[in-house]
Design a protein around this motif. Structure first.
Motif, PDB file in Angstrom:
ATOM      1  N   LEU A 130     -13.512 -14.675 -45.842  1.00 52.50           N
ATOM      2  CA  LEU A 130     -13.777 -15.908 -45.096  1.00 52.50           C
ATOM      3  C   LEU A 130     -12.777 -16.996 -45.490  1.00 52.50           C
ATOM      4  N   ALA A 131     -12.572 -17.163 -46.800  1.00 52.76           N
ATOM      5  CA  ALA A 131     -11.635 -18.182 -47.271  1.00 52.76           C
ATOM      6  C   ALA A 131     -10.220 -17.884 -46.791  1.00 52.76           C
ATOM      7  N   ALA A 132      -9.818 -16.616 -46.851  1.00 48.28           N
ATOM      8  CA  ALA A 132      -8.467 -16.248 -46.405  1.00 48.28           C
ATOM      9  C   ALA A 132      -8.303 -16.509 -44.911  1.00 48.28           C
ATOM     10  N   ALA A 133      -9.332 -16.171 -44.124  1.00 46.81           N
ATOM     11  CA  ALA A 133      -9.261 -16.381 -42.677  1.00 46.81           C
ATOM     12  C   ALA A 133      -9.186 -17.867 -42.339  1.00 46.81           C
ATOM     13  N   LEU A 134      -9.988 -18.670 -43.017  1.00 52.05           N
ATOM     14  CA  LEU A 134      -9.970 -20.104 -42.750  1.00 52.05           C
ATOM     15  C   LEU A 134      -8.624 -20.716 -43.120  1.00 52.05           C
ATOM     16  N   ASN A 135      -8.044 -20.253 -44.221  1.00 53.31           N
ATOM     17  CA  ASN A 135      -6.727 -20.757 -44.617  1.00 53.31           C
ATOM     18  C   ASN A 135      -5.655 -20.346 -43.604  1.00 53.31           C
ATOM     19  N   GLU A 136      -5.737 -19.094 -43.137  1.00 58.64           N
ATOM     20  CA  GLU A 136      -4.733 -18.603 -42.191  1.00 58.64           C
ATOM     21  C   GLU A 136      -4.834 -19.337 -40.855  1.00 58.64           C
ATOM     22  N   GLN A 137      -6.067 -19.528 -40.364  1.00 60.89           N
ATOM     23  CA  GLN A 137      -6.203 -20.243 -39.095  1.00 60.89           C
ATOM     24  C   GLN A 137      -5.766 -21.687 -39.233  1.00 60.89           C
ATOM     25  N   LEU A 138      -5.973 -22.284 -40.414  1.00 59.50           N
ATOM     26  CA  LEU A 138      -5.524 -23.657 -40.613  1.00 59.50           C
ATOM     27  C   LEU A 138      -4.003 -23.740 -40.569  1.00 59.50           C
ATOM     28  N   GLU A 139      -3.337 -22.760 -41.154  1.00 56.64           N
ATOM     29  CA  GLU A 139      -1.877 -22.740 -41.113  1.00 56.64           C
ATOM     30  C   GLU A 139      -1.384 -22.586 -39.675  1.00 56.64           C
ATOM     31  N   GLU A 140      -2.038 -21.692 -38.911  1.00 56.05           N
ATOM     32  CA  GLU A 140      -1.655 -21.521 -37.505  1.00 56.05           C
ATOM     33  C   GLU A 140      -1.902 -22.808 -36.719  1.00 56.05           C
ATOM     34  N   ARG A 141      -3.012 -23.471 -37.004  1.00 56.31           N
ATOM     35  CA  ARG A 141      -3.310 -24.711 -36.298  1.00 56.31           C
ATOM     36  C   ARG A 141      -2.270 -25.786 -36.598  1.00 56.31           C
ATOM     37  N   GLN A 142      -1.887 -25.890 -37.858  1.00 55.48           N
ATOM     38  CA  GLN A 142      -0.890 -26.893 -38.228  1.00 55.48           C
ATOM     39  C   GLN A 142       0.454 -26.605 -37.561  1.00 55.48           C
ATOM     40  N   GLN A 143       0.836 -25.330 -37.504  1.00 52.00           N
ATOM     41  CA  GLN A 143       2.090 -24.978 -36.830  1.00 52.00           C
ATOM     42  C   GLN A 143       1.977 -25.250 -35.330  1.00 52.00           C
ATOM     43  N   GLY A 144       0.794 -24.967 -34.767  1.00 57.32           N
ATOM     44  CA  GLY A 144       0.581 -25.266 -33.358  1.00 57.32           C
ATOM     45  C   GLY A 144       0.652 -26.758 -33.083  1.00 57.32           C
ATOM     46  N   ASN A 145       0.089 -27.557 -33.986  1.00 59.81           N
ATOM     47  CA  ASN A 145       0.133 -29.006 -33.814  1.00 59.81           C
ATOM     48  C   ASN A 145       1.572 -29.520 -33.871  1.00 59.81           C
ATOM     49  N   ALA A 146       2.359 -28.935 -34.773  1.00 64.32           N
ATOM     50  CA  ALA A 146       3.775 -29.345 -34.861  1.00 64.32           C
ATOM     51  C   ALA A 146       4.516 -29.008 -33.570  1.00 64.32           C
ATOM     52  N   ALA A 147       4.247 -27.811 -33.014  1.00 68.58           N
ATOM     53  CA  ALA A 147       4.879 -27.425 -31.749  1.00 68.58           C
ATOM     54  C   ALA A 147       4.413 -28.336 -30.617  1.00 68.58           C
ATOM     55  N   TYR A 148       3.139 -28.700 -30.633  1.00 70.34           N
ATOM     56  CA  TYR A 148       2.597 -29.601 -29.606  1.00 70.34           C
ATOM     57  C   TYR A 148       3.308 -30.951 -29.656  1.00 70.34           C
ATOM     58  N   ARG A 149       3.455 -31.500 -30.856  1.00 73.66           N
ATOM     59  CA  ARG A 149       4.130 -32.794 -30.991  1.00 73.66           C
ATOM     60  C   ARG A 149       5.591 -32.718 -30.557  1.00 73.66           C
ATOM     61  N   ALA A 150       6.193 -31.524 -30.725  1.00 69.94           N
ATOM     62  CA  ALA A 150       7.587 -31.330 -30.312  1.00 69.94           C
ATOM     63  C   ALA A 150       7.716 -31.062 -28.816  1.00 69.94           C
ATOM     64  N   GLY A 151       6.581 -30.933 -28.123  1.00 68.39           N
ATOM     65  CA  GLY A 151       6.612 -30.702 -26.687  1.00 68.39           C
ATOM     66  C   GLY A 151       6.708 -29.244 -26.280  1.00 68.39           C
ATOM     67  N   ASP A 152       6.598 -28.305 -27.242  1.00 68.10           N
ATOM     68  CA  ASP A 152       6.682 -26.869 -26.942  1.00 68.10           C
ATOM     69  C   ASP A 152       5.263 -26.322 -26.804  1.00 68.10           C
ATOM     70  N   MET A 153       4.717 -26.421 -25.602  1.00 67.61           N
ATOM     71  CA  MET A 153       3.317 -26.049 -25.395  1.00 67.61           C
ATOM     72  C   MET A 153       3.086 -24.546 -25.507  1.00 67.61           C
ATOM     73  N   GLN A 154       4.058 -23.737 -25.084  1.00 70.83           N
ATOM     74  CA  GLN A 154       3.873 -22.292 -25.187  1.00 70.83           C
ATOM     75  C   GLN A 154       3.801 -21.862 -26.653  1.00 70.83           C
ATOM     76  N   ALA A 155       4.652 -22.424 -27.499  1.00 72.42           N
ATOM     77  CA  ALA A 155       4.593 -22.110 -28.930  1.00 72.42           C
ATOM     78  C   ALA A 155       3.285 -22.597 -29.519  1.00 72.42           C
ATOM     79  N   ALA A 156       2.852 -23.789 -29.133  1.00 72.08           N
ATOM     80  CA  ALA A 156       1.577 -24.312 -29.638  1.00 72.08           C
ATOM     81  C   ALA A 156       0.431 -23.375 -29.276  1.00 72.08           C
ATOM     82  N   LEU A 157       0.415 -22.911 -28.029  1.00 73.07           N
ATOM     83  CA  LEU A 157      -0.664 -22.020 -27.587  1.00 73.07           C
ATOM     84  C   LEU A 157      -0.629 -20.692 -28.332  1.00 73.07           C
ATOM     85  N   ARG A 158       0.569 -20.193 -28.641  1.00 74.15           N
ATOM     86  CA  ARG A 158       0.650 -18.940 -29.403  1.00 74.15           C
ATOM     87  C   ARG A 158       0.021 -19.109 -30.785  1.00 74.15           C
TER      88      ARG A 158
END
Length: 315
Positions: free
Chosen positions: A153-181
């Motif tokens: 559970l802890a590993a999954a929550l950490n991994e999804q948080l990392e993906e979310r943060q990378q998605g947020n960075a892509a969103y702020r950069a205007g790359d919506m397809q990368a954010a969605l991935r």
């Protein structure tokens, strides 16, 4: 004319564009521009799908390759890659799926059905409650794990948080397809787990809601207001009255010009926010203002259309 007066220039151009000899040319240019935008979107979606297929295992690539040159079947495959709850490898290896895809390709090649008819039929077949193979598809296409340990559970929550943060960075950069991935990968990590108890379930649901709402925002920014509505509705089914989901869905309704639905969501969001202390009152006022402004623009556009229809003929 004062060429520094932007409003006067805008009115002058609009008057020019409404002239009978010019209006048809303007409409033709608009149609060509829209067609070009749609072609660019289709090309981007196909490139994204090719990248996902290339990243799959050899058996999955071989199973799906014959169908990627057919737009309607490629869109079906793409929707599966975008669904975090679907194991595409298991889906592609399913003999029933392969038989369905082969038959669909033959029907298209023989002209027995149009792409639009085929797409509607496939979605009904795969998702419809009366489909006799629906349970088998769901079982084969959805991965399952045993009850998650605290470490998993802890590993999954950490991994999804990392993906979310990378998605947020892509969103702020205007790359919506990368954010969605990134958001999709985060959801896929969470949906692999079966929580051991109510507390774990609550943690996973909270994380999933955050990813779904981020995905909804990215879909809206990418121009997919309908998908945004669907994602927010999924959140609200699991968490009724969620204010962010209501507000995000209201904005998507405004984009779709569904003002009655937007008003209903904003009223519900006001109730939810008031119960939580009213911290989002200013944001809600902004959304009401967006709704009124868009509705006013629609009314002005309608008056312009009817004004041209009933305008007296040129003398």
């Amino acid at each position: 004319m004062n060429f520094n007066d932007g409003q006067a220039l805008s009115r002058s151009f609009q008057d020019f564009a409404r002239q009978p000899g010019v209006a048809a040319l303007v409409e033709q240019a608009q149609r060509e521009e829209l067609s070009q935008v749609l072609q660019q979107q289709d090309a981007a979606l196909m490139e994204d799908l090719r990248c996902k297929v290339d990243a799959a295992d050899a058996a999955t690539r071989a199973a799906l390759a014959p169908y990627l040159t057919i737009p309607v079947l490629a869109r079906l495959v793409g929707s599966l890659f975008n669904d975090p709850g679907t194991d595409v490898a298991a889906w592609a290896a399913n003999p029933q799926v392969q038989s369905m895809l082969r038959r669909a390709r033959r029907m298209l090649q023989r002209g027995e059905v149009s792409e639009q008819q085929l797409e509607a039929a496939l979605l009904t077949y795969l998702k419809g409650p009366d489909n006799p193979g629906r349970a088998e598809f769901k079982q084969l296409a959805t991965p399952h794990l045993a009850n998650a340990t605290p470490e998993q559970l802890a590993a999954a929550l950490n991994e999804q948080l990392e993906e979310r943060q990378q998605g947020n960075a892509a969103y702020r950069a205007g790359d919506m397809q990368a954010a969605l991935r990134h958001y999709t990968r985060g959801l896929a990590v969470l949906r692999l787990l079966r929580p051991a108890g109510p507390q774990d379930q609550a943690l996973l649901q909270e994380a999933a809601v955050g990813l779904q709402l981020n995905s909804a925002a990215a879909q809206l920014a990418a121009g997919a207001a309908g998908t945004c509505v669907d994602l927010c509705s999924e959140v609200l089914a699991a968490a009724p009255g969620h204010p962010t989901a209501l507000m995000r869905r209201a904005r998507a309704h405004v984009v779709r010009h569904d003002y009655q639905a937007a008003e209903a969501d904003l009223r519900a969001a006001e109730v939810a926010d008031a119960a939580a202390g009213g911290a989002r009152a200013a944001e809600l006022r902004g959304l009401w203002a967006e709704l009124r402004a868009q509705r006013q623009r629609d009314r002005q556009a309608d008056r312009g259309v009817w004004g041209r229809v009933f305008a007296p003929p040129p003398s």
